[in-house]
Write an enzyme that holds these catalytic residues in place. Structure first.
Site, PDB file in Angstrom:
ATOM      1  N   TRP A   1       0.767  -1.186   0.046  1.00  0.00           N
ATOM      2  CA  TRP A   1      -0.037  -0.089   0.090  1.00  0.00           C
ATOM      3  C   TRP A   1       0.754   1.212  -0.090  1.00  0.00           C
ATOM      4  CZ3 TRP A   1       1.779   2.594   4.049  1.00  0.00           C
ATOM      5  CH2 TRP A   1       2.315   1.730   5.259  1.00  0.00           C
TER       6      TRP A   1
ATOM      7  N   LYS B   1      -1.932  -8.927  -7.330  1.00  0.00           N
ATOM      8  CA  LYS B   1      -2.691  -8.499  -6.085  1.00  0.00           C
ATOM      9  C   LYS B   1      -2.377  -7.220  -5.414  1.00  0.00           C
ATOM     10  CE  LYS B   1      -3.202  -9.355  -2.161  1.00  0.00           C
ATOM     11  NZ  LYS B   1      -4.384  -8.321  -1.774  1.00  0.00           N
ATOM     12  N   PRO B   2      -3.173  -6.246  -5.541  1.00  0.00           N
ATOM     13  CA  PRO B   2      -2.678  -5.042  -4.617  1.00  0.00           C
ATOM     14  C   PRO B   2      -3.132  -5.085  -3.518  1.00  0.00           C
ATOM     15  CG  PRO B   2      -4.519  -4.618  -6.077  1.00  0.00           C
ATOM     16  CD  PRO B   2      -4.050  -5.964  -6.510  1.00  0.00           C
ATOM     17  N   ASP B   3      -2.492  -4.445  -2.597  1.00  0.00           N
ATOM     18  CA  ASP B   3      -2.844  -4.501  -1.161  1.00  0.00           C
ATOM     19  C   ASP B   3      -4.445  -3.757  -1.121  1.00  0.00           C
ATOM     20  OD1 ASP B   3      -3.243  -2.800   1.754  1.00  0.00           O
ATOM     21  OD2 ASP B   3      -1.691  -4.426   1.978  1.00  0.00           O
ATOM     22  N   SER B   4      -5.064  -4.591  -0.195  1.00  0.00           N
ATOM     23  CA  SER B   4      -6.645  -4.251  -0.052  1.00  0.00           C
ATOM     24  C   SER B   4      -6.865  -2.724   0.390  1.00  0.00           C
ATOM     25  CB  SER B   4      -7.307  -5.054   1.021  1.00  0.00           C
ATOM     26  OG  SER B   4      -7.252  -6.471   0.559  1.00  0.00           O
TER      27      SER B   4
ATOM     28  N   GLY C   1       6.725  -6.464   0.870  1.00  0.00           N
ATOM     29  CA  GLY C   1       5.807  -6.285   2.052  1.00  0.00           C
ATOM     30  C   GLY C   1       6.800  -6.610   3.340  1.00  0.00           C
ATOM     31  N   SER C   2       6.205  -7.171   4.331  1.00  0.00           N
ATOM     32  CA  SER C   2       6.761  -7.367   5.657  1.00  0.00           C
ATOM     33  C   SER C   2       7.791  -8.649   5.706  1.00  0.00           C
ATOM     34  CB  SER C   2       5.780  -7.428   6.844  1.00  0.00           C
ATOM     35  OG  SER C   2       5.222  -8.603   6.581  1.00  0.00           O
TER      36      SER C   2
ATOM     37  N   GLU D   1      11.383  -7.925  -1.852  1.00  0.00           N
ATOM     38  CA  GLU D   1      11.777  -6.542  -1.001  1.00  0.00           C
ATOM     39  C   GLU D   1      10.962  -6.525   0.270  1.00  0.00           C
ATOM     40  OE1 GLU D   1      11.490  -1.951  -0.991  1.00  0.00           O
ATOM     41  OE2 GLU D   1      12.339  -2.630  -2.749  1.00  0.00           O
TER      42      GLU D   1
ATOM     43  N   CYS E   1      10.262   1.693   2.470  1.00  0.00           N
ATOM     44  CA  CYS E   1      11.035   0.736   2.792  1.00  0.00           C
ATOM     45  C   CYS E   1      12.551   1.111   2.920  1.00  0.00           C
ATOM     46  CB  CYS E   1      11.098  -0.512   1.632  1.00  0.00           C
ATOM     47  SG  CYS E   1       9.378  -1.312   1.729  1.00  0.00           S
TER      48      CYS E   1
ATOM     49  N   GLU F   1      11.827  -2.336  13.010  1.00  0.00           N
ATOM     50  CA  GLU F   1      11.404  -1.250  11.998  1.00  0.00           C
ATOM     51  C   GLU F   1       9.888  -0.656  12.371  1.00  0.00           C
ATOM     52  OE1 GLU F   1      10.741  -1.009   7.200  1.00  0.00           O
ATOM     53  OE2 GLU F   1       9.991  -2.929   8.179  1.00  0.00           O
TER      54      GLU F   1
END
Length: 522
Positions: free
Chosen positions: A154, A178-181, A229-230, A251, A285, A383
């Site tokens: 996102w 698939k993008p973040d919701s 993502g995480s 990443e 990031c 983080e």
């Protein structure tokens, strides 16, 4: 948001592949208002999207490279032709300030432009040294993987969807994204522009819904996966890909350091530090979360840096005035608040910021500078992914490097010095995939011909450059053997053949080494 098809959320939602009875509401982090809704695609819908993409991929892979690159070039132009609606959409959906949204938009255009002119070069067949000189001709080709799955985050909903999709497409693959919701509409706007640019329908599919429901069927169906993502989620994704023996690139997180050396220009370092730490409200990031300052500059740096940070403008306005917008979600503001309060309760000093700003909106938090951060505080190593940075004094370059490298991460770093050779020497000692000298992150990130990615817990593989497109291909070596077979010729004993081949191998090795030494001379 109806002045352009790119901000018409009903139109964008119609581009989702598949659907179902359920929908997902998308709300703006600026004020919690409803932007629209998208279908929740079922697991079977994901599998169908991959099937449809695979059907379209064969014809797409057969499309001449010059035509594929022309589509990427037209897409770049369309991005630049639609600056205003795209900035409006990113601002409303992600909450980032207009200037930070513009940075993302320009990166999307530059990445697309780079690959539109370099993809053919990266993918061109290459001659390789054959088994037997003059008799063996070996050529390396690159075949597309097939269907590439992309799971995008996102925080950069435009560039982290498209900058990975463009090289995958130019390599001849189909893509299922698939993008973040929390930010699906920006990715759908990018697909709309790609279709306008000439991308055949079906070659790129977008599925929307929770990652917990769609991730497994996506990974189970595609031929390669790109994930941003995480670290926690990335580990599970990597394990899943490994079970299927498909490749992946990731990443993940970072706890990125900035080193202010004794000869640094403080004016530049302070202004650069503000950008490096707080762009996109620290939800980046490659954002800087640790600053190591030579002790001779430490007191002056802290005072001036805190003063500059306290003057950062927060706001919800869509114009160019605000420097920063809100965090993306309640989870993010809870994490930031916890890190700051945990540090404060254990003795850290707050030089600037340190509090939420509900008067501006439900998800605003002030840019925060801390000193006195110790290892027992959560933000020392975890983080934060928010507008928080800790500043530490160091006695030498060696100490700065040692402390910068004392992390499981290795994504980005920043070095500030008036002497470029000095800074370069320090930079080479840092364990990070990208290092910027007298810049925070943009110089390396925007060098699209160079690889970008992380070491250690910060990820696998690279985006950008040759690596950013070749990872979406399968190398194929084709060797043509002339005249004689490789093996004992008729009438020659095997032992005699072995002796001749040993002698030939030694001669060939010396010849190759000699030619290599000549080519390596300046």
């Amino acid at each position: 948001m109806n002045e352009s098809p790119l901000t018409d959320v009903d139109h964008l939602a119609s581009l989702v592949s598949g659907g179902g009875p359920r929908t997902l509401e998308v709300r703006s982090p600026l004020d919690g208002s409803l932007l629209g809704s998208v279908p929740v695609v079922s697991p079977d819908g994901v599998r169908q999207a991959v099937h449809d993409a695979r059907t379209a991929q064969a014809a797409w892979a057969a499309t001449p490279m010059v035509r594929r690159c022309a589509i990427a070039s037209r897409f770049r132009d369309l991005v630049l032709d639609n600056v205003e609606p795209l900035l409006t959409l990113v601002h409303r959906e992600n909450g980032k300030s207009r200037i930070n949204a513009f940075e993302e938009l320009m990166d999307t255009a530059l990445t697309s432009g780079y690959y539109s002119v370099s993809a053919a070069r990266h993918l061109a067949p290459h001659r390789r040294q054959g088994a037997i000189p003059l008799l063996t001709r070996t050529i390396e080709f690159h075949q597309p993987k097939g269907v590439v799955g992309i799971i995008s985050p996102w925080n950069y909903p435009l560039t982290l969807a498209v900058s990975d999709a463009i090289p995958a497409l130019l390599a001849g693959n189909a893509v299922v994204l698939k993008p973040d919701s929390q930010t699906p509409f920006t990715a759908l706007a990018a697909l709309d522009l790609l279709i306008q640019a000439g991308l055949p329908r079906g070659v790129m599919q977008i599925v929307t819904g929770p990652g917990s429901e769609l991730g497994t069927p996506l990974i189970d169906s595609v031929d390669y996966l790109m994930f941003t993502g995480s670290g926690r989620t990335g580990r599970g994704v990597a394990a899943h890909c490994a079970q299927r023996l498909i490749g992946s690139s990731m990443e993940l997180g970072g706890k990125n350091p900035m080193l202010v050396l004794a000869d640094a220009d403080l004016d530049r370092a302070i202004e650069g530090g503000v950008q490096a730490c707080f762009s996109t409200t620290g939800q980046l990031c490659v954002s800087i979360e640790r600053i190591y300052v030579h002790q001779s500059l430490y007191d002056q740096f802290c005072a001036r840096f805190a003063d500059r940070v306290s003057r950062i403008r927060l706001g919800t306005e869509a114009g160019w005035e605000p420097d920063l917008g809100p965090l993306i979600s309640q989870d993010q503001i809870d994490k930031v608040s916890h890190h700051v309060e945990d540090a404060r309760s254990k003795g850290a000093a707050i030089l600037a910021g340190g509090r939420a700003r509900p008067d501006l909106g439900p998800l605003f938090y002030e840019p925060t500078v801390l000193t006195g951060v110790t290892e027992d505080m959560d933000l020392a190593r975890d983080e934060t992914f928010g507008p928080v940075v800790a500043v530490y004094p160091v006695a030498s370059d060696a100490e700065a490097v040692e402390r910068a490298n004392d992390t499981e991460y290795g994504l980005n770093a920043s070095v500030w010095s008036a002497s470029h050779p000095h800074a370069f020497t320090v930079a080479r000692r840092l364990r990070a995939g990208t290092v910027n000298i007298n810049e925070g992150y943009a110089a390396a990130w925007a060098s699209h011909d160079a690889p970008m990615g992380g070491m250690g817990e910060s990820g696998l593989g690279r985006r950008h450059g040759a690596e950013g497109i070749l990872k979406y291909t399968e190398p194929q070596s084709i060797a043509i053997q002339r005249l004689a077979l490789i093996g004992p010729p008729g009438g020659v004993s095997r032992s005699a053949y072995a002796r001749v081949m040993i002698l030939a191998g030694r001669v060939l090795h010396r010849s190759v080494a000699h030619v290599g030494s000549l080519l390596s001379r300046p």
